[in-house]
Design an enzyme around this catalytic site. Structure first.
Site, PDB file in Angstrom:
ATOM      1  N   ASP A 299      49.405  13.052  21.044  1.00  0.00           N
ATOM      2  CA  ASP A 299      48.768  14.164  20.252  1.00  0.00           C
ATOM      3  C   ASP A 299      47.880  14.944  21.275  1.00  0.00           C
ATOM      4  O   ASP A 299      47.823  16.171  21.100  1.00  0.00           O
ATOM      5  CB  ASP A 299      47.746  13.191  19.456  1.00  0.00           C
ATOM      6  CG  ASP A 299      47.227  14.002  18.164  1.00  0.00           C
ATOM      7  OD1 ASP A 299      47.412  15.434  18.215  1.00  0.00           O
ATOM      8  OD2 ASP A 299      46.398  13.831  17.443  1.00  0.00           O
TER       9      ASP A 299
ATOM     10  N   CYS B 190      46.841  19.784  16.734  1.00  0.00           N
ATOM     11  CA  CYS B 190      48.023  19.835  16.277  1.00  0.00           C
ATOM     12  C   CYS B 190      48.299  21.202  16.340  1.00  0.00           C
ATOM     13  O   CYS B 190      47.573  22.231  15.964  1.00  0.00           O
ATOM     14  CB  CYS B 190      47.756  19.293  14.821  1.00  0.00           C
ATOM     15  SG  CYS B 190      49.423  19.434  13.978  1.00  0.00           S
TER      16      CYS B 190
END
Ligand code: HMG
Ligand code: MG
Length: 297
Positions: free
Chosen positions: A14, A238
């Site tokens: 991530d 993201c």
């Protein structure tokens, strides 16, 4: 509260998926090996998504093949479809994570599918994983709000989390993708899901965009959650979530947990050192306040 909390370190995935600077494969491998030396038992290593969508992790196979796998440590990787599953398995992956969202609008942007289409995509992946003895985590994104749709009804979060669990995900991670939620909202969301699923099958995943992540985690800990996703150095975000900033920093979470008398099995100094090392690789200061404080102490 039980006494042990498991941290799922998501920095190598991530964190790095949203970096503008491309990190060398050798540095990714070193990052994961440093993390496994800190006592972490779950390290999300990389992502077998389309390299056109996330070029930062196009070297997933090379990175996974290059790490030194420590006994007792899980190295899950993101898998969006059967193609990703095959790529992951060809380098010996034993745990995967599938991912969808509680928001239709977000899913369209992130994975080019509706919620139901994404679940249908996962069905054959989960079936093969079961046959192969591969463990599967599931992610639900946008559980406290969506950058495109705005409010996300709790019923949608519960429905998607329940579907993932029913399909065979041993753990479902509830993601505040854009870091917008506050503690009472986080707790209400967790309670709604925990009314349907065992709390032991739930994890929380907070981005820290609005500085609420630690408070949200504490609220969820008080309701019995014992698995927390975080990223060393507070890296992340993201690429398909407008405005999403980094994950809560693992160092900050571990400092809080130890202060609460909870056990993580993690060496905080070694973790903070790794966070500063990563930040130097990325050409900046660590995003962890604990990492900075320990360096100054
Ligand atoms: P698509 O374009 O709709 O699908 O992508 P496609 O099947 O038509 O594939 C397009 C091209 O990609 C084809 O290549 C495929 O072969 C290739 P072409 O024919 O054009 O040369 N392809 C692949 N290549 C390698 N590995 C694969 C793969 N699949 C297709 N696995 C798809 C659909 C899902 C693949 C795409 O949308 C995708 O990869 N999305 C990933 C987006 C992403 O990674 N987002 C970040 C992770 S989610 C997140 O961060 C949230 C989380 O942290 C929790 C939270 O914070 O809330 C988990
Ligand atoms: Mg995330």
């Amino acid at each position: 509260m039980g006494n042990h909390v498991r941290i799922v370190e998501v920095g190598p995935r991530d964190g790095l998926q949203n970096e503008k600077t491309l990190v060398a494969s050798a540095d990714k491998i070193e990052l994961i090996d440093r993390l496994s030396a800190t006592g972490l038992k779950s390290i999300e290593a990389t992502s077998f998504v389309s390299p056109k969508w996330v070029p930062q992790l196009a070297d997933a196979a090379e990175v996974f093949a290059g790490i030194t796998r420590r006994p007792g440590v899980q190295y899950p990787v993101l898998v969006p479809n059967e193609r990703g599953y095959e790529r992951a398995r060809s380098v010996g992956v034993e745990e995967i994570a599938v991912f969808t969202a509680a928001s239709e609008a977000f899913n369209k942007t992130n994975i080019n599918a509706s919620i139901d289409e994404s679940l249908a995509r996962f069905a054959p992946v989960l079936q093969r994983a079961r046959q192969d003895g591969v463990r599967v985590r599931g992610y639900v994104s946008t559980v406290l709000g969506c950058p495109y749709q705005g409010e996300v009804p709790l019923a949608d979060v519960v429905r998607v989390a329940s579907s993932l669990h029913a399909m065979g995900c041993y753990e479902v991670s509830l993601g505040d993708t854009i870091g917008i939620g506050t503690p009472h909202q986080a707790r209400a969301m967790l309670r709604a899901v925990a009314a349907e699923l065992p709390i032991s099958a739930l994890a929380v995943h907070f981005h820290d965009t609005y500085g609420q992540a630690l408070s949200n985690i504490l609220a969820c800990l008080e309701d019995g959650v014992a698995v927390i996703d975080s990223a060393v150095s507070g890296a992340g975000g993201c690429p398909y979530a407008k405005g999403a900033s980094g994950n809560v920093a693992s160092e900050d979470v571990v400092y809080m947990l130890h202060g609460l008398g909870l056990d993580t099995g993690i060496d905080l100094d070694a973790l903070a050192e790794t966070g500063r090392w990563l930040a130097a690789r990325l050409g900046r200061e660590t995003g962890s306040k604990v990492g900075r404080a320990l360096a100054a102490a």
